[in-house]
Design a protein around this motif. Structure first.
Motif, short mmCIF file in Angstrom:
data_model
loop_
_atom_site.label_atom_id
_atom_site.label_comp_id
_atom_site.label_asym_id
_atom_site.label_seq_id
_atom_site.Cartn_x
_atom_site.Cartn_y
_atom_site.Cartn_z
N GLY A 1 -1.80 20.15 -51.43
CA GLY A 1 -0.71 21.02 -50.98
C GLY A 1 -0.52 21.04 -49.48
O GLY A 1 0.60 21.10 -48.98
N GLU A 2 -1.61 20.97 -48.73
CA GLU A 2 -1.56 20.97 -47.26
C GLU A 2 -2.91 20.52 -46.74
O GLU A 2 -3.92 20.52 -47.47
N ALA A 3 -2.96 20.16 -45.47
CA ALA A 3 -4.23 19.79 -44.85
C ALA A 3 -4.07 19.77 -43.34
O ALA A 3 -2.99 19.49 -42.81
N ARG A 4 -5.16 20.08 -42.65
CA ARG A 4 -5.17 19.97 -41.19
C ARG A 4 -5.63 18.57 -40.81
O ARG A 4 -6.31 17.88 -41.58
N LEU A 5 -5.27 18.17 -39.61
CA LEU A 5 -5.52 16.80 -39.16
C LEU A 5 -7.00 16.46 -39.24
O LEU A 5 -7.38 15.38 -39.72
N ASN A 6 -7.87 17.37 -38.79
CA ASN A 6 -9.31 17.10 -38.82
C ASN A 6 -9.82 16.90 -40.24
O ASN A 6 -10.63 16.00 -40.50
N SER A 7 -9.34 17.72 -41.17
CA SER A 7 -9.76 17.61 -42.57
C SER A 7 -9.31 16.28 -43.16
O SER A 7 -10.06 15.62 -43.89
N LEU A 8 -8.06 15.88 -42.86
CA LEU A 8 -7.56 14.60 -43.34
C LEU A 8 -8.39 13.45 -42.79
O LEU A 8 -8.72 12.50 -43.51
N SER A 9 -8.72 13.54 -41.52
CA SER A 9 -9.50 12.48 -40.88
C SER A 9 -10.85 12.29 -41.56
O SER A 9 -11.27 11.18 -41.85
N ILE A 10 -11.50 13.41 -41.87
CA ILE A 10 -12.81 13.34 -42.52
C ILE A 10 -12.68 12.87 -43.96
O ILE A 10 -13.43 12.00 -44.42
N ALA A 11 -11.73 13.43 -44.68
CA ALA A 11 -11.58 13.11 -46.10
C ALA A 11 -11.20 11.65 -46.33
O ALA A 11 -11.66 11.02 -47.29
N LEU A 12 -10.36 11.10 -45.44
CA LEU A 12 -9.85 9.74 -45.64
C LEU A 12 -10.55 8.70 -44.77
O LEU A 12 -10.25 7.51 -44.84
N ASN A 13 -11.48 9.18 -43.92
CA ASN A 13 -12.23 8.29 -43.03
C ASN A 13 -11.30 7.48 -42.13
O ASN A 13 -11.45 6.26 -41.97
N ILE A 14 -10.33 8.18 -41.56
CA ILE A 14 -9.40 7.57 -40.60
C ILE A 14 -9.57 8.31 -39.28
O ILE A 14 -9.52 9.55 -39.25
N ASN A 15 -9.77 7.57 -38.18
CA ASN A 15 -10.00 8.27 -36.91
C ASN A 15 -8.75 9.03 -36.47
O ASN A 15 -7.63 8.69 -36.86
N ILE A 16 -8.98 10.06 -35.66
CA ILE A 16 -7.91 10.99 -35.29
C ILE A 16 -6.74 10.29 -34.62
O ILE A 16 -5.57 10.56 -34.91
N GLY A 17 -7.04 9.36 -33.71
CA GLY A 17 -5.98 8.66 -33.01
C GLY A 17 -5.07 7.90 -33.95
O GLY A 17 -3.84 8.00 -33.89
N ARG A 18 -5.70 7.13 -34.86
CA ARG A 18 -4.93 6.37 -35.83
C ARG A 18 -4.17 7.31 -36.76
O ARG A 18 -2.99 7.08 -37.07
N LEU A 19 -4.82 8.39 -37.20
CA LEU A 19 -4.20 9.32 -38.13
C LEU A 19 -3.00 10.03 -37.49
O LEU A 19 -1.98 10.26 -38.14
N THR A 20 -3.12 10.36 -36.21
CA THR A 20 -2.00 11.02 -35.51
C THR A 20 -0.76 10.14 -35.55
O THR A 20 0.36 10.61 -35.81
N GLY A 21 -0.95 8.84 -35.33
CA GLY A 21 0.17 7.90 -35.39
C GLY A 21 0.76 7.82 -36.78
O GLY A 21 1.99 7.77 -36.95
N LEU A 22 -0.11 7.85 -37.81
CA LEU A 22 0.37 7.81 -39.19
C LEU A 22 1.22 9.03 -39.51
O LEU A 22 2.26 8.94 -40.18
#
Length: 373
Positions: A329-350
């Motif tokens: 339903g929703e997620a914060r950037l840090n939680s997404l990064s941990i759950a999907l194993n994508i670094n914050i910089g890359r995830l921010t761009g996504l």
């Protein structure tokens, strides 16, 4: 596992004990052993086993209840009525959570109350075109947009209640009518055809009253707890400052269920109750069906255009992000990064790319939700 049919009269009588609740029932049965044993024991034995005396232990009182229950058992068997006892697996799970839930429900029709989204739609018997139009729009939107079975619950009363039932029938949604009397009659009589249509195939009639129970004004207030208790949320379409819909809203709020209300002009008497609920933060303001769907986070049906044009354009990482957001339903950037194993910089761009594709909506605090489809 449900008890055999021979236990039904004892269950009906036990559920009819004055002041009985599920908590007290559990306490009695834990010490006595069964409903049959409760009615077979003497008053002295019951008082000794329970450690206290009570008028419900009186032999004459219990025998009278059991005699009525025998007649009720024959009636429900003849009419094809299904009794739902509070310990049965198919007793409504949401209602079981409520401290004042009835021990026994009598149902006519077929409706799985535990495998669907349930919403109560209630309001004044003096419905206006404004309220009737919103009721129809809400039911149609739920049928068209929500990607899960939906059940409409109301009280078969004049006005908003019957409009909700009839809108559900037209939209092909099952609907549950909670009655304030036994299943030997229908009130109001003018709604018998709708009640029959509900019971025959598009829902269920539900009551906690036996055929021998007198019909009183209190019944109609008491049944509101069942309307609220069966549902994930309650929608008050129109209501004066006092009335059954206001009582249902209060009960739903006390049960910790979501309550919604349709606002109206301050001069309209049958919007006064809704406006009060909103002003007192008992109910959330609703301006369209989307407000309820979004607030309850009910998953929407995917559209063919979305499937064909949007999802094929996603990369593997973007797909993983969207799958996670739709699931949670929703997620914060840090939680997404941990759950999907994508670094914050890359995830921010996504997330920026997904925002440009109108697939996610950002909120303060680096919170993301799927955009409305």
């Amino acid at each position: 596992m449900n008890a055999p049919d021979t236990s039904i009269p004892h269950r009906i009588a036990f559920a009819s004990l004055r002041g009985i609740t599920s908590a007290l029932a559990d306490q009695i049965l834990a010490r006595i052993g069964s409903e049959e044993a409760f009615f077979a024991a003497t008053e002295r034995q019951l008082s000794a086993m329970m450690g206290f005396s009570n008028k419900i232990f009186g032999a004459d009182y219990r025998n009278a209840l059991l005699e009525k229950a025998e007649h009720e058992s024959h009636f429900i068997d003849d009419k094809g009525i299904s009794p739902l006892y509070y310990s049965d697996d198919n007793y409504p799970a949401r209602l079981r959570e409520c401290p004042d839930a009835p021990l026994m429900l009598y149902t006519l029709g077929k409706c799985d109350l535990n495998d669907a989204i349930t919403i109560a739609i209630v309001g004044t018997r003096h419905a206006t075109p404004y309220g009737l139009e919103f009721t129809a729009d809400l039911v149609n939107s739920l049928a068209a947009q929500v990607d899960h079975p939906v059940i409409i619950v109301s009280g078969l009363a004049f006005g908003i209640d019957i409009a909700a039932h009839r809108a559900a029938i037209r939209a092909g949604l099952p609907t549950v009518a909670v009655l304030a009397h036994g299943l030997n009659t229908i009130y109001p009589a003018s709604h018998r055809s709708t009640a029959s249509e509900i019971a025959r195939g598009c829902g269920m009639l539900v009551t906690d009253y036996t055929t021998s129970a007198p019909v009183t004004k209190h019944n109609f207030l008491a049944r509101n707890r069942i309307v609220a208790g069966l549902c994930d949320c309650t929608m008050i379409v129109e209501s004066a400052e006092k009335g059954g819909a206001m009582a249902t809203a209060r009960i739903a709020s006390e049960y910790g269920r979501d309550v919604f209300a349709l606002p109206g002009r301050i001069a309209d008497p049958y919007s006064a109750g809704c406006n009060t609920l909103i002003a007192r933060n008992v109910a959330a303001l609703v301006t369209s069906p989307d407000d309820i769907i979004d607030s309850m986070r009910w998953q929407r049906k995917p559209t063919e255009a979305t499937q064909q044009s949007l999802f094929p354009e996603l990369s593997e990482e973007e797909t993983a992000v969207m799958d996670y957001l739709y699931e949670h339903g929703e997620a914060r950037l840090n939680s997404l990064s941990i759950a999907l194993n994508i670094n914050i910089g890359r995830l921010t761009g996504l997330m920026i790319e997904l925002e440009f594709k109108h697939l996610v909506t950002p909120f303060p605090g680096a919170l993301y939700r799927p955009s409305r489809i």
